[in-house]
Design a protein around this motif. Structure first.
Motif, short mmCIF file in Angstrom:
data_model
loop_
_atom_site.label_atom_id
_atom_site.label_comp_id
_atom_site.label_asym_id
_atom_site.label_seq_id
_atom_site.Cartn_x
_atom_site.Cartn_y
_atom_site.Cartn_z
N ALA A 1 -47.81 66.45 24.07
CA ALA A 1 -46.76 65.47 23.90
C ALA A 1 -46.28 64.72 25.15
CB ALA A 1 -45.45 66.03 23.17
N SER B 1 -49.34 60.93 22.57
CA SER B 1 -49.90 62.05 22.55
C SER B 1 -51.14 62.01 23.53
CB SER B 1 -50.09 62.68 21.21
OG SER B 1 -48.86 63.04 20.59
N LEU C 1 -46.35 64.15 18.31
CA LEU C 1 -47.03 65.44 18.06
C LEU C 1 -47.01 65.98 16.55
CD1 LEU C 1 -48.87 67.14 20.01
CD2 LEU C 1 -46.88 68.64 20.26
#
Length: 122
Positions: free
Chosen positions: A33, A38, A54
């Motif tokens: 993250a 991400s 995430l």
């Protein structure tokens, strides 16, 4: 954007700025993250930054294949090589060490003992 599904097993259709990229989930080592983004790390050494949180990946990827270790990491179980209980860290086959949250420490020690028997208790 609507959900995009792939009819192929272990393939993730991932919207990017250039279009839709089809990713083989078996090649993803970990997903980290980075705020509202991400970063995916692959077994060929490449990485990809995408505008997905995430939790989006948690909903798309199999819990049999991936596990959330911490608020910042989602890891492919097949790339885990070692879990060190004393420091609550997982070693990946790449040599990287990833933190495990306190509340998931017991889960990981049990998982590693059941799967591999490779847990250091000291």
């Amino acid at each position: 954007m609507s959900k995009i599904y792939s009819p192929l097993k272990n393939i993730l259709a991932l919207p990017t700025s250039k279009g839709v990229e089809f990713i083989d989930t078996n090649r993803i080592i970990r997903i980290e993250a980075k705020s509202n983004y991400s970063k995916l790390y692959f077994d060929n050494g490449k990485s990809l930054l995408v505008a997905k949180v995430l939790s989006w990946f948690e909903g798309k990827l199999s819990a049999d294949q991936f596990v959330r270790t911490h608020r910042t990491h989602f890891i492919n179980k097949s790339f885990i090589s070692f879990f060190k209980i004393s420091t609550s860290k997982i070693e990946l086959v790449t040599g990287e060490w990833i933190d495990v949250s306190r509340r998931k420490k017991h889960f990981f020690s049990t998982m590693m003992l059941n799967c591999t028997g490779r847990v250091e208790t000291l």
